[in-house]
Structures are given as structure tokens and as C-alpha cells.
Write a protein that holds these residues in place. Sequence first.
Motif, PDB file in Angstrom:
ATOM      1  N   VAL A 181       0.839  -1.205   0.000  1.00 56.89           N
ATOM      2  CA  VAL A 181       0.000   0.000   0.000  1.00 56.89           C
ATOM      3  C   VAL A 181       0.871   1.251   0.000  1.00 56.89           C
ATOM      4  O   VAL A 181       0.669   2.187  -0.776  1.00 56.89           O
ATOM      5  CB  VAL A 181      -0.952   0.006   1.212  1.00 56.89           C
ATOM      6  CG1 VAL A 181      -1.611   1.370   1.389  1.00 56.89           C
ATOM      7  CG2 VAL A 181      -2.020  -1.071   1.057  1.00 56.89           C
ATOM      8  N   GLY A 182       1.860   1.275   0.892  1.00 54.67           N
ATOM      9  CA  GLY A 182       2.718   2.443   1.011  1.00 54.67           C
ATOM     10  C   GLY A 182       3.519   2.718  -0.247  1.00 54.67           C
ATOM     11  O   GLY A 182       3.650   3.874  -0.681  1.00 54.67           O
ATOM     12  N   LEU A 183       4.057   1.667  -0.858  1.00 57.35           N
ATOM     13  CA  LEU A 183       4.847   1.863  -2.074  1.00 57.35           C
ATOM     14  C   LEU A 183       3.961   2.239  -3.258  1.00 57.35           C
ATOM     15  O   LEU A 183       4.367   3.028  -4.118  1.00 57.35           O
ATOM     16  CB  LEU A 183       5.655   0.600  -2.379  1.00 57.35           C
ATOM     17  CG  LEU A 183       6.865   0.388  -1.463  1.00 57.35           C
ATOM     18  CD1 LEU A 183       7.474  -0.991  -1.675  1.00 57.35           C
ATOM     19  CD2 LEU A 183       7.915   1.467  -1.698  1.00 57.35           C
ATOM     20  N   THR A 184       2.756   1.699  -3.311  1.00 61.23           N
ATOM     21  CA  THR A 184       1.831   2.090  -4.376  1.00 61.23           C
ATOM     22  C   THR A 184       1.451   3.557  -4.252  1.00 61.23           C
ATOM     23  O   THR A 184       1.384   4.290  -5.251  1.00 61.23           O
ATOM     24  CB  THR A 184       0.575   1.209  -4.354  1.00 61.23           C
ATOM     25  OG1 THR A 184       0.955  -0.160  -4.504  1.00 61.23           O
ATOM     26  CG2 THR A 184      -0.385   1.599  -5.470  1.00 61.23           C
ATOM     27  N   LYS A 185       1.215   4.002  -3.027  1.00 61.98           N
ATOM     28  CA  LYS A 185       0.951   5.431  -2.791  1.00 61.98           C
ATOM     29  C   LYS A 185       2.114   6.274  -3.313  1.00 61.98           C
ATOM     30  O   LYS A 185       1.909   7.284  -3.999  1.00 61.98           O
ATOM     31  CB  LYS A 185       0.754   5.667  -1.291  1.00 61.98           C
ATOM     32  CG  LYS A 185       0.765   7.132  -0.864  1.00 61.98           C
ATOM     33  CD  LYS A 185       0.563   7.273   0.643  1.00 61.98           C
ATOM     34  CE  LYS A 185       0.727   8.713   1.102  1.00 61.98           C
ATOM     35  NZ  LYS A 185       0.386   8.890   2.534  1.00 61.98           N
ATOM     36  N   ARG A 186       3.334   5.858  -3.005  1.00 64.22           N
ATOM     37  CA  ARG A 186       4.518   6.593  -3.454  1.00 64.22           C
ATOM     38  C   ARG A 186       4.598   6.610  -4.983  1.00 64.22           C
ATOM     39  O   ARG A 186       4.902   7.641  -5.597  1.00 64.22           O
ATOM     40  CB  ARG A 186       5.777   5.941  -2.866  1.00 64.22           C
ATOM     41  CG  ARG A 186       7.087   6.626  -3.237  1.00 64.22           C
ATOM     42  CD  ARG A 186       8.238   5.945  -2.517  1.00 64.22           C
ATOM     43  NE  ARG A 186       9.495   6.641  -2.768  1.00 64.22           N
ATOM     44  CZ  ARG A 186      10.299   6.398  -3.796  1.00 64.22           C
ATOM     45  NH1 ARG A 186       9.964   5.468  -4.683  1.00 64.22           N
ATOM     46  NH2 ARG A 186      11.421   7.066  -3.946  1.00 64.22           N
ATOM     47  N   LEU A 187       4.313   5.482  -5.621  1.00 60.56           N
ATOM     48  CA  LEU A 187       4.357   5.415  -7.081  1.00 60.56           C
ATOM     49  C   LEU A 187       3.356   6.375  -7.719  1.00 60.56           C
ATOM     50  O   LEU A 187       3.674   7.079  -8.679  1.00 60.56           O
ATOM     51  CB  LEU A 187       4.065   3.987  -7.550  1.00 60.56           C
ATOM     52  CG  LEU A 187       5.134   2.937  -7.275  1.00 60.56           C
ATOM     53  CD1 LEU A 187       4.594   1.552  -7.598  1.00 60.56           C
ATOM     54  CD2 LEU A 187       6.394   3.222  -8.093  1.00 60.56           C
ATOM     55  N   VAL A 188       2.149   6.386  -7.189  1.00 55.76           N
ATOM     56  CA  VAL A 188       1.109   7.251  -7.757  1.00 55.76           C
ATOM     57  C   VAL A 188       1.487   8.720  -7.608  1.00 55.76           C
ATOM     58  O   VAL A 188       1.388   9.507  -8.558  1.00 55.76           O
ATOM     59  CB  VAL A 188      -0.251   6.962  -7.098  1.00 55.76           C
ATOM     60  CG1 VAL A 188      -1.284   7.994  -7.535  1.00 55.76           C
ATOM     61  CG2 VAL A 188      -0.726   5.557  -7.458  1.00 55.76           C
ATOM     62  N   ASN A 189       1.923   9.113  -6.413  1.00 56.15           N
ATOM     63  CA  ASN A 189       2.253  10.517  -6.179  1.00 56.15           C
ATOM     64  C   ASN A 189       3.467  10.965  -6.981  1.00 56.15           C
ATOM     65  O   ASN A 189       3.480  12.054  -7.560  1.00 56.15           O
ATOM     66  CB  ASN A 189       2.476  10.762  -4.687  1.00 56.15           C
ATOM     67  CG  ASN A 189       1.186  10.699  -3.885  1.00 56.15           C
ATOM     68  OD1 ASN A 189       0.095  10.775  -4.445  1.00 56.15           O
ATOM     69  ND2 ASN A 189       1.303  10.557  -2.586  1.00 56.15           N
ATOM     70  N   ARG A 190       4.506  10.137  -7.033  1.00 55.30           N
ATOM     71  CA  ARG A 190       5.692  10.480  -7.828  1.00 55.30           C
ATOM     72  C   ARG A 190       5.393  10.440  -9.317  1.00 55.30           C
ATOM     73  O   ARG A 190       5.952  11.209 -10.100  1.00 55.30           O
ATOM     74  CB  ARG A 190       6.845   9.531  -7.507  1.00 55.30           C
ATOM     75  CG  ARG A 190       7.651   9.904  -6.297  1.00 55.30           C
ATOM     76  CD  ARG A 190       8.729   8.877  -6.009  1.00 55.30           C
ATOM     77  NE  ARG A 190       9.545   8.556  -7.169  1.00 55.30           N
ATOM     78  CZ  ARG A 190      10.596   9.274  -7.577  1.00 55.30           C
ATOM     79  NH1 ARG A 190      10.941  10.362  -6.921  1.00 55.30           N
ATOM     80  NH2 ARG A 190      11.302   8.894  -8.636  1.00 55.30           N
ATOM     81  N   GLY A 191       4.517   9.531  -9.713  1.00 56.86           N
ATOM     82  CA  GLY A 191       4.216   9.365 -11.128  1.00 56.86           C
ATOM     83  C   GLY A 191       3.619  10.592 -11.788  1.00 56.86           C
ATOM     84  O   GLY A 191       3.698  10.756 -13.007  1.00 56.86           O
ATOM     85  N   LEU A 192       3.032  11.479 -10.981  1.00 60.87           N
ATOM     86  CA  LEU A 192       2.471  12.712 -11.533  1.00 60.87           C
ATOM     87  C   LEU A 192       3.542  13.595 -12.162  1.00 60.87           C
ATOM     88  O   LEU A 192       3.242  14.427 -13.017  1.00 60.87           O
ATOM     89  CB  LEU A 192       1.751  13.493 -10.427  1.00 60.87           C
ATOM     90  CG  LEU A 192       0.474  12.874  -9.868  1.00 60.87           C
ATOM     91  CD1 LEU A 192       0.025  13.624  -8.628  1.00 60.87           C
ATOM     92  CD2 LEU A 192      -0.623  12.886 -10.926  1.00 60.87           C
ATOM     93  N   GLU A 193       4.780  13.428 -11.731  1.00 63.02           N
ATOM     94  CA  GLU A 193       5.863  14.291 -12.183  1.00 63.02           C
ATOM     95  C   GLU A 193       6.858  13.574 -13.094  1.00 63.02           C
ATOM     96  O   GLU A 193       7.832  14.175 -13.546  1.00 63.02           O
ATOM     97  CB  GLU A 193       6.620  14.859 -10.977  1.00 63.02           C
ATOM     98  CG  GLU A 193       5.737  15.589  -9.979  1.00 63.02           C
ATOM     99  CD  GLU A 193       4.973  16.719 -10.637  1.00 63.02           C
ATOM    100  OE1 GLU A 193       5.579  17.494 -11.390  1.00 63.02           O
ATOM    101  OE2 GLU A 193       3.747  16.816 -10.414  1.00 63.02           O
ATOM    102  N   LEU A 194       6.651  12.283 -13.365  1.00 62.36           N
ATOM    103  CA  LEU A 194       7.616  11.497 -14.126  1.00 62.36           C
ATOM    104  C   LEU A 194       7.097  11.134 -15.508  1.00 62.36           C
ATOM    105  O   LEU A 194       5.890  11.105 -15.754  1.00 62.36           O
ATOM    106  CB  LEU A 194       7.940  10.201 -13.369  1.00 62.36           C
ATOM    107  CG  LEU A 194       8.565  10.328 -11.986  1.00 62.36           C
ATOM    108  CD1 LEU A 194       8.741   8.939 -11.389  1.00 62.36           C
ATOM    109  CD2 LEU A 194       9.891  11.058 -12.050  1.00 62.36           C
ATOM    110  N   GLY A 195       8.030  10.825 -16.399  1.00 58.96           N
ATOM    111  CA  GLY A 195       7.670  10.243 -17.673  1.00 58.96           C
ATOM    112  C   GLY A 195       7.407   8.753 -17.508  1.00 58.96           C
ATOM    113  O   GLY A 195       7.670   8.169 -16.441  1.00 58.96           O
ATOM    114  N   LEU A 196       6.907   8.103 -18.567  1.00 61.29           N
ATOM    115  CA  LEU A 196       6.550   6.692 -18.477  1.00 61.29           C
ATOM    116  C   LEU A 196       7.749   5.816 -18.131  1.00 61.29           C
ATOM    117  O   LEU A 196       7.655   4.916 -17.292  1.00 61.29           O
ATOM    118  CB  LEU A 196       5.932   6.232 -19.800  1.00 61.29           C
ATOM    119  CG  LEU A 196       5.553   4.752 -19.891  1.00 61.29           C
ATOM    120  CD1 LEU A 196       4.550   4.377 -18.811  1.00 61.29           C
ATOM    121  CD2 LEU A 196       5.014   4.423 -21.280  1.00 61.29           C
ATOM    122  N   THR A 197       8.882   6.071 -18.754  1.00 58.50           N
ATOM    123  CA  THR A 197      10.061   5.237 -18.505  1.00 58.50           C
ATOM    124  C   THR A 197      10.476   5.291 -17.038  1.00 58.50           C
ATOM    125  O   THR A 197      10.710   4.254 -16.399  1.00 58.50           O
ATOM    126  CB  THR A 197      11.238   5.679 -19.383  1.00 58.50           C
ATOM    127  OG1 THR A 197      10.867   5.530 -20.762  1.00 58.50           O
ATOM    128  CG2 THR A 197      12.478   4.848 -19.100  1.00 58.50           C
TER     129      THR A 197
END
Length: 277
Positions: A224-240
Motif C-alpha cells: 500500500v505504502g509503495l503504491t501510494k509513493r508510485l502514484v504521487n511520484r508518477g504525476l511528475e515522471l515520464g513513463l520510462t
Amino acid sequence: MAGAGEKRGLSVTTEAGVGLDRDGGVLRIGLDRPERRNALDAAAVRRIVGALEDAATDDALRVVVIESRGPDFCSGADWVASNTAGGARPRPGSVQRRTALQAHRLIQLITEVQLPVVAVVRGHAAGLGFQLALAADFTVAAESSRFWEPFLTRGFSPDSGATWLLPRLVGIARAKELMLLGRRLSGAQAAEWGLIYRAVPDAELDSAVAVLVETLGQAATVAVGLTKRLVNRGLELGLTEAMQDEAFALELTSRTADFREGLVAFRERRPPDFSGR
């Protein structure tokens, strides 16, 4: 109507208008200044920040709940207190120096701590209180609650992440409506706009939160915690870059006890019994 925190006796552990109540794997942070509509002064913010920093490294915790005592969730930062401390206004420059360590640090921690954060909103959530609700992973509000960005109606610009959070949640046009025109939304409208997770009839708020907290408390906490981190960081990252982060998180979660339990439960055709480890 008193909040859920009052029922649990948060006032017994209250300091600086903030109560901390540990119930197994659940940390409850209770805003407890009802006479100030739970406005947060510097001491209150420091206490919440400290609690979240401790929670981030507490392996026994699985959920954080931010709730309140009294009829309102949080009326924002206590500007009266911050501008009268010591009998004089702070010198120019103090706001931009302190905000980074206070309100801004608080919002960052809510988004960064690798635990699900649930906000429980009744009454008003204004300014910093609004941003607390926006930053939480799951905000459950009473339908009659009110969300408001009062900054421009008071003659100053928004802070505590409003200009970052709102456009990402509702788009630029609606974000400007909320911030520039000061439109107030009910809890029901906030849910319709996608600002919060859910709005429920006022009488059902505590029971709806209890079900959600129980569900999160029984989940695979590391994942859960790592998925939360992925979603929040993903807003600022490219797909790769986002997929690289996913691979890193997958490596970690596939080595947890909960991953092994999930596989066994699937094979045995039963619900998993996750330990959060």
C-alpha cells in the motif's frame, strides 16, 4: 456534534491542541481546539509533523487517521496567533521562512509517509484544513461539510500546496474558481468534483470511516505504502521513469511476508491474512 476523536478521549493525550491516540496499528491525530474551530498554530503543526515523522519509521503502524473534536474539521492556519505572538507582528520575511518548515512540511509528510492517511471531515475545512483533506489518501466527509479556500477573500495568496493540489484534482478552471472566486463546496459537491474520496450522510460518517480504516488496517501495508509513493511520484515522471520505479517497488513487495501470504491464500482459495510486513 462531537467528532470521533472525542469519543476516544483524545483530550487525555492532547498537547498544543493536538491529540495522539494509538489503537493497535492505527494512529489517530485529533485536532482539539474547538474554541478556535481547530485552527492550527505553529505548535499544533509541529506536533502533527512530529507524529507523522515518527509514524514513517514505525513498523507496527498500518493507518493514520486525521480527525477532529467539535463541529469543524479545521478552519486553517491560526493567523491571529502567528501575528500577535510576543505582542508584535513578525518581521518581513518570516512567513516564507517559517511556512516551508510548518504548513508546507505538514502537507509534504502526508503525501510522502508510506502509510494510508485518512481524513475525517465534518463542518468546515478551510485553507490549510482544506489542503489537509486534499493531501490525505482517503478523505471521508459529511455531506453537509464545507470546503473553502478563503485566501484571496482575505487579501493574500494561497499556500500549503493549494496551487499544486487543486489543478491536479479538478483541472485549472475549477481550481481558479475555488481559489480566485472563493467558491465554497459542500462535502457532497467535493466528492462529485473528485476532490475527496467520499461524502456520506452526516449520521453515517463515523461508521463509514470505521469500515475504511479496518479495510486499510488489514491490507498489505508495504505494498500500500509503495503504491501510494508510485502514484504521487508518477504525476511528475515520464513513463520510462515511472516504470523503473514500479520495478523497484515490485522487487521490494515481492520479498514481503504479505506477498507470500497472498500467494498461499490464493492457492487455498481464502481471504489473505496480511500482517503488514
